[in-house]
Design an enzyme around this catalytic site. Structure first.
Site, PDB file in Angstrom:
ATOM      1  N   ASP A  38      -3.294   4.549  -2.351  1.00  0.00           N
ATOM      2  CA  ASP A  38      -4.428   4.984  -1.539  1.00  0.00           C
ATOM      3  C   ASP A  38      -5.037   6.273  -2.100  1.00  0.00           C
ATOM      4  OD1 ASP A  38      -5.717   4.416   1.136  1.00  0.00           O
ATOM      5  OD2 ASP A  38      -5.066   6.473   1.527  1.00  0.00           O
ATOM      6  N   HIS A  76     -11.099  -3.626   3.113  1.00  0.00           N
ATOM      7  CA  HIS A  76     -11.106  -3.300   4.542  1.00  0.00           C
ATOM      8  C   HIS A  76     -11.949  -2.072   4.883  1.00  0.00           C
ATOM      9  CE1 HIS A  76      -8.254  -0.721   2.622  1.00  0.00           C
ATOM     10  NE2 HIS A  76      -8.177   0.013   3.704  1.00  0.00           N
ATOM     11  N   ASP A  77     -12.527  -1.428   3.880  1.00  0.00           N
ATOM     12  CA  ASP A  77     -13.356  -0.242   4.127  1.00  0.00           C
ATOM     13  C   ASP A  77     -14.845  -0.510   3.945  1.00  0.00           C
ATOM     14  OD1 ASP A  77     -11.086   1.384   4.512  1.00  0.00           O
ATOM     15  OD2 ASP A  77     -10.894   1.718   2.356  1.00  0.00           O
ATOM     16  N   GLU A 132      -6.659   3.227  -5.899  1.00  0.00           N
ATOM     17  CA  GLU A 132      -7.939   3.220  -5.178  1.00  0.00           C
ATOM     18  C   GLU A 132      -8.719   4.452  -5.612  1.00  0.00           C
ATOM     19  OE1 GLU A 132     -10.063   3.417  -0.800  1.00  0.00           O
ATOM     20  OE2 GLU A 132      -8.300   4.616  -1.248  1.00  0.00           O
ATOM     21  N   ASP A 175       0.863  -1.169   0.000  1.00  0.00           N
ATOM     22  CA  ASP A 175       0.000   0.000   0.000  1.00  0.00           C
ATOM     23  C   ASP A 175       0.906   1.228   0.000  1.00  0.00           C
ATOM     24  OD1 ASP A 175      -2.505   1.458   0.519  1.00  0.00           O
ATOM     25  OD2 ASP A 175      -3.168  -0.448   1.373  1.00  0.00           O
TER      26      ASP A 175
HETATM   27  C1  GLC Z   1      -8.337   4.715   1.953  1.00  0.00           C
HETATM   28  C2  GLC Z   1      -8.124   3.499   2.810  1.00  0.00           C
HETATM   29  C3  GLC Z   1      -8.849   3.701   4.103  1.00  0.00           C
HETATM   30  C4  GLC Z   1      -8.273   4.923   4.786  1.00  0.00           C
HETATM   31  C5  GLC Z   1      -8.333   6.136   3.875  1.00  0.00           C
HETATM   32  C6  GLC Z   1      -7.483   7.244   4.381  1.00  0.00           C
HETATM   33  O1  GLC Z   1      -9.661   4.869   1.576  1.00  0.00           O
HETATM   34  O2  GLC Z   1      -8.540   2.364   2.132  1.00  0.00           O
HETATM   35  O3  GLC Z   1      -8.757   2.582   4.940  1.00  0.00           O
HETATM   36  O4  GLC Z   1      -8.966   5.178   5.967  1.00  0.00           O
HETATM   37  O5  GLC Z   1      -7.845   5.837   2.586  1.00  0.00           O
HETATM   38  O6  GLC Z   1      -6.130   6.919   4.230  1.00  0.00           O
END
Ligand code: GLC
Length: 535
Positions: A205, A329-330, A268, A103
């Site tokens: 991210d 994970h979100d 992402e 990541d």
């Molecule tokens: C992304 C991650 C998430 C995190 C956010 C801020 O969406 O997947 O888990 O809280 O970024 O970094």
């Protein structure tokens, strides 16, 4: 050129598996998963047929957002292990012919990162402009109406230097100023650091957040906002995300990757299809795989899913490689969203669509969202909006390996409670059960790996019934497959016009259908999905 004659790269043919390191395997009895734990479980991933492992952040972090608030981009958090452990993990992954994806969190750092500590120390510090600082409005209020994804305003007042700084997420996660060339170079160097070690790629991210409007204009109000939604959704993030200049940044990152051999970048990006596909970049020089989250954001409805697949296929740029995701994970877990029976259909969809599938750890054993009592909630999104059931903890609970105390995850109290049903639903139990979700996943991955039509072949939709999703996969010189999935609980009748077919069911969500010869019509049970090898 025929699809089957082209050369495909590992990130196109392979299956990606996301590990949330805190929750995969604890090796040192502190209740938190770690790198040595992951090493211990690589045999499992290999047995399952995984080609690439993506690790959520493992770097030093105060853990305000569970590792997405990084205080050192080049280290390993002691909770997860040492740099030596990391090197061993990388070697062990590669030794099994698998790839490792890290990541990368370039949008923001921790407020404890030395860059931010310098930046906030004074207005004339050389790193002041590495972050986004703005004066208050004349009445002392925040510079604009932008909101934090985790609730509340996105601006935090700094008493010492009398300015606000911008944070798209927590106030402990100040956003970097990506318009500053020094920031760009610093982060590209971070990429090189890990690429030099041999890491195979990054999941970047919040890629669509990286550049914000230069004039900091107010975001417009979202006319579709409803009270149950996160407060962030009150506004449409028109000026705070997805700015045209982001593509120059993504291209820079890509050119770093391209200076190495076969490395890759997943982005992402939560955006509608037409915007999402722009992240492949001009001439395909953007992200290799802008994450396609449609299967986790759309209602589980056959017509909507089928048309979204077709729209996506139609919107892909030339040579843009598709990808699919059911969970991360979100987000709530797929089994909790669609139920146990439909989760099997979903697995079949994920692993038969054209494009790289990413599996979220535990989905292969149908782990569910685990109810976490209020006093145990850890996720800041849950803590900040306690009345909205938005905590992400339920989808982050420890992996259920076996029926021993603490599910084989740890021998002490785990950092987050385990599912109550772990002694029934776990890897050890499902491994020996021909009808389990785990066996289904393993067989689907195996079929995909061995059949060029499924791995890299063309996709052709077939319409027949409102409740079915059906499509054909073909590769010149190899067997073709027809996939028919009933996304409802009621019987489904597949009687396509102008599409005669004959074949044998290779894999079905119900074992009774397997090996059966079929032609021209199919009578599916509720929740049934079949993969037919065509003659
Ligand atoms: C992304 C991650 C998430 C995190 C956010 C801020 O969406 O997947 O888990 O809280 O970024 O970094």
């Amino acid at each position: 050129m025929q699809e089957s004659q082209k050369t495909y790269l590992w990130w196109q043919t392979g299956v990606v598996y996301q590990i949330y390191p805190r929750s995969f395997q604890d090796s040192n009895s502190d209740g938190v998963g770690d790198l040595r734990g992951i090493i211990q479980r690589l045999d499992y991933l290999q047995w399952l047929g995984i080609d690439a492992v993506w690790l959520s952040p493992i770097y030093p972090s105060p853990m305000a957002d569970y590792g997405y608030d990084i205080s050192d981009y080049r280290g390993v958090h002691p909770l997860f292990g040492s740099e030596t452990d990391f090197d061993e993990l990388l070697q062990a992954v590669h030794g099994r012919g698998m790839k490792l994806i890290l990541d990368l969190v370039p949008n923001h750092t921790s407020d404890q990162h030395p860059w931010f500590l310098e930046s906030r120390s004074s207005r004339d510090n050389p790193k002041r402009d590495w972050y986004i600082w703005c004066d208050p409005l004349p009445d002392g209020s925040v510079p604009n109406n932008w909101l934090s994804v985790f609730g509340g305003p996105a601006w935090e007042w700094d008493e010492t230097t009398q300015q606000y700084y911008y944070h798209a997420f927590l106030k402990e996660q100040p956003d970097l100023n990506w318009r500053n060339p020094e920031v760009q170079q610093a982060m590209l160097d971070v990429m090189r650091f890990w690429l030099d070690k041999g890491v195979d790629g990054f999941r970047v991210d919040v890629m669509w957040h990286m550049i914000k409007d230069e004039q900091f204009r107010d975001n417009p109000v979202n006319p579709d906002y409803q009270a149950h939604m996160a407060t962030y959704e009150q506004l449409l993030p028109v000026y705070s995300t997805d700015q045209p200049e982001v593509h120059t940044i993504v291209r820079q990152m890509r050119s770093v990757l391209d200076s190495y051999d076969e490395r890759m970048m997943i982005g992402e990006i939560y955006l509608p299809i037409q915007k999402l596909v722009t992240y492949y970049g001009i001439d395909g020089k953007g992200a290799h795989l802008p994450f396609n989250f449609q299967l986790l954001s759309l209602p589980w409805d056959a017509r909507q899913i089928a048309s979204a697949i077709d729209q996506y296929e139609g919107a892909l740029p030339p040579n843009g490689w598709p990808n699919w995701v059911l969970g991360n994970h979100d987000q709530p877990r797929i089994t909790s969203r669609v139920g146990m029976q439909q989760a099997r259909v979903a697995a079949m969809l994920l692993l038969t669509l054209r494009g790289t599938p990413t599996i979220y750890y535990g989905d292969e054993i149908c782990m569910r969202d685990v109810p976490i009592p209020f006093e145990e909630v850890q996720d800041p999104q849950g803590l900040n909006m306690p009345d909205k059931n938005l905590s992400r903890d339920p989808a982050r609970t420890p992996m259920q390996w076996d029926g021993s105390p603490n599910a084989g995850f740890t021998d002490v109290k785990p950092w987050l409670r385990l599912a109550a049903n772990y002694s029934r639903e776990n890897v050890a139990v499902q491994r020996d059960n021909d009808l389990s979700m785990l066996t289904l996943y393993r067989r689907l991955i195996d079929l995909r790996r061995n059949e060029p039509a499924l791995q890299v072949g063309t996709y052709t939709p077939v319409y027949s019934d409102m409740n079915l999703v059906a499509f054909k996969r073909e590769a010149e010189g190899h067997d073709s497959f027809l996939i028919v999935l009933n996304l409802s609980h009621r019987p489904g009748y597949f009687r396509p016009q102008h599409f005669p077919f004959t074949g044998t069911v290779a894999i079905a969500t119900y074992p009774e259908s397997e090996g059966v010869s079929v032609s021209d019509t199919l009578n599916l049970s509720g929740d049934e999905g079949v993969i037919i090898r065509l003659q």
